[in-house]
Write an enzyme that holds these catalytic residues in place. Structure first.
Site, mmCIF file in Angstrom:
data_model
loop_
_atom_site.group_PDB
_atom_site.id
_atom_site.type_symbol
_atom_site.label_atom_id
_atom_site.label_comp_id
_atom_site.label_asym_id
_atom_site.label_seq_id
_atom_site.Cartn_x
_atom_site.Cartn_y
_atom_site.Cartn_z
ATOM 1 N N SER A 57 47.021 17.922 27.550
ATOM 2 C CA SER A 57 46.667 19.334 27.620
ATOM 3 C C SER A 57 47.677 20.066 26.756
ATOM 4 O O SER A 57 48.890 19.848 26.872
ATOM 5 C CB SER A 57 46.701 19.831 29.063
ATOM 6 N N GLU A 58 47.182 20.927 25.865
ATOM 7 C CA GLU A 58 48.033 21.420 24.786
ATOM 8 C C GLU A 58 49.144 22.365 25.244
ATOM 9 O O GLU A 58 50.024 22.698 24.468
ATOM 10 C CB GLU A 58 47.186 22.075 23.691
ATOM 11 N N ASN A 59 49.108 22.795 26.516
ATOM 12 C CA ASN A 59 50.235 23.593 26.991
ATOM 13 C C ASN A 59 51.460 22.730 27.286
ATOM 14 O O ASN A 59 52.520 23.278 27.588
ATOM 15 C CB ASN A 59 49.836 24.414 28.217
ATOM 16 N N SER A 70 53.709 19.712 21.237
ATOM 17 C CA SER A 70 52.312 19.499 21.609
ATOM 18 C C SER A 70 51.394 19.616 20.398
ATOM 19 O O SER A 70 50.540 18.756 20.156
ATOM 20 C CB SER A 70 51.907 20.524 22.677
#
Lengths: 218, 232
Positions: A46-48, A88
């Site tokens: 998840s890109e966070n 990320s």
């Protein structure tokens, strides 16, 4: 019969391969995590800032410091890692993520995608979508073939502001699986009971129809 | 050891004034500098340019600054969760610069690392690239993006020591480490401030050199935006 959202997710899940790192967008793509084929190992990014994202927590185990890119509470699995946003997107732009699955408002037969802005309506922003589509080698779009008015969302040219150019590789809709090739949309599979004629009528962009188009298997 | 401790949020925000450009860490409401935001509301500084991935919700996070109409320009990647924001944007009171999330992160990191500009594939061929230099490397097209220039960076960490070393928890890390040292003054607030020597140097995420002021935060709410649970 046209597929529902769960069936679209199930069909996309068949694209997962052992050892894949996968980024899932919001909406139908999120459901793909529920249908990982047995016997393979994948890790969700998840890109966070998490790799090794697990399911939602049980009540009482939710942690304000542990969310996904949709701001939902999540859990982490053994082997997970946390990192900052530059790392990320470094792993995204650096092509270390094997597969990106995201939603779309429109896709063109060249593989252009529009999914972040409808002029004149509220603009919420692109989030990480532009970074994801500009970089990933393997992008699958989960979307509905036609909009609520019955107009095709698979076009010869996107009418909405673009998120990325010539990047989509495969599309799974409620009617069909299609690949983007130099010839336009290539019909790969059709949903059970859906005719080629129905798919033709729902596709505004250039559509290549091979002699044999198998039905999807689940 | 160089001591970076300040003893109150008031002291931590000394020098903040109207018209400044501020960086604020956090993703959604996760890892936001709650104490610094409250103090900005109390100070009432206006015409601020805020660089932050999101704009909070109506009554929490950067939404509190929006309520007071303290923000002139918002630089963010996604702003979907805030009705006050929507109203001010549609009425033209608020300027919004939407920036791809990875680009936003890198523009912070570039500022931190002394890199004035960089090329990214994100946004090539889209309206984000309008007015920016495009260049091709090894057959792929890229857009030039410049490092941010900011007056203050407000970040929030889980633990910190008096030397300004920081450790983050979970996905509350997000943009916080990238904003440290990316502005003229970096202010870190922490859930737990400890003496020098108590944090293992092997575990430090941000070295204290990037932090100018550190303080023990108070009364963290740590609100959850989307409490999503699994059925038993």
């Amino acid at each position: 019969m046209a597929l529902d959202k769960k069936d679209i997710a199930k069909r996309i899940a068949k694209e997962l391969k052992d050892g894949f790192y996968v980024n899932l967008g919001i909406g139908i793509p999120t459901l793909v995590a529920n249908y990982v084929p047995k016997g393979i190992q994948v890790e969700f990014q998840s890109e966070n800032g998490i790799l090794g994202m697990g399911p939602f927590p049980y009540e009482g185990e939710e942690d304000a410091d542990l969310i996904n890119a949709g701001k939902q509470t999540i859990t982490s699995l053994p082997g997970a890692s946390f990192f900052d946003s530059a790392m990320s997107f470094g792993m995204i732009r650096g092509k270390h993520v094997d597969l990106t699955i995201l939603g779309a408002m429109e896709v063109s037969d060249k593989g252009d995608i529009a999914n972040w802005k409808i002029p004149g309506k509220l603009v919420k922003g692109m989030g990480g979508a532009m970074d994801l589509v500009a970089s990933a080698d393997n992008i699958i779009v989960a979307m509905m073939h036609v909009n609520r008015k019955g107009n095709s969302k698979l076009l010869s040219k996107c009418t909405l502001p673009l998120t990325g150019l010539r990047c989509v590789k495969r599309i799974v809709t409620e009617l069909a699986v299609l690949d983007i090739t130099s010839q336009g949309f290539l019909l790969v599979e059709r949903a059970p009971g859906v005719s080629i004629q129905e798919i033709k009528e729902a596709t505004a962009g250039k559509l290549e129809i091979p002699a044999v188009v198998p039905e999807m298997q689940f | 050891m160089i001591n970076k401790t300040v003893h109150s949020v008031k002291e931590a925000l000394e020098g903040v004034s109207s018209g400044m450009t501020l960086m604020l860490g956090g993703f959604g409401l996760c890892g936001i500098p709650e104490n610094a935001i409250s103090e900005l509301v109390r100070l009432g500084s206006s015409d601020l340019t805020c660089i932050s991935n999101n704009a909070g919700v109506d009554d929490f996070g950067l939404g509190l600054l929006l309520q007071q109409k303290q923000i002139k320009t918002m630089i963010a990647s996604y702003v979907g969760e805030n009705a006050e924001f929507e109203q001010q944007m549609l009425s033209g009171e608020l300027e919004v610069i939407l920036t791809p999330q990875g680009t936003l992160a890198e523009k912070c990191r570039a500022a931190q690392a002394g890199i004035p500009a960089f090329f990214t594939p994100a946004g090539f061929g889209t309206e984000v690239a309008i007015g920016k230099e495009n260049r091709s490397f090894h057959g792929k097209n890229y857009v030039m993006e410049e490092a941010y220039q900011a007056d203050f960076a407000f970040v929030k960490a889980w633990k910190g020591d008096v030397a300004g070393n920081l450790i983050f928890k979970g996905t509350a890390r997000n943009f916080n480490p990238l904003m440290c040292g990316a502005a003229k003054v970096t202010v870190a607030e922490v859930e737990e401030l400890v003496p020098a020597g108590e944090l293992d140097p092997n575990q430090i995420h941000v070295p204290g050199i990037l932090v100018n002021r550190i303080f023990q935060g108070q009364d963290y709410e740590k609100r959850i935006e989307q409490r999503t649970l699994r059925n038993i």
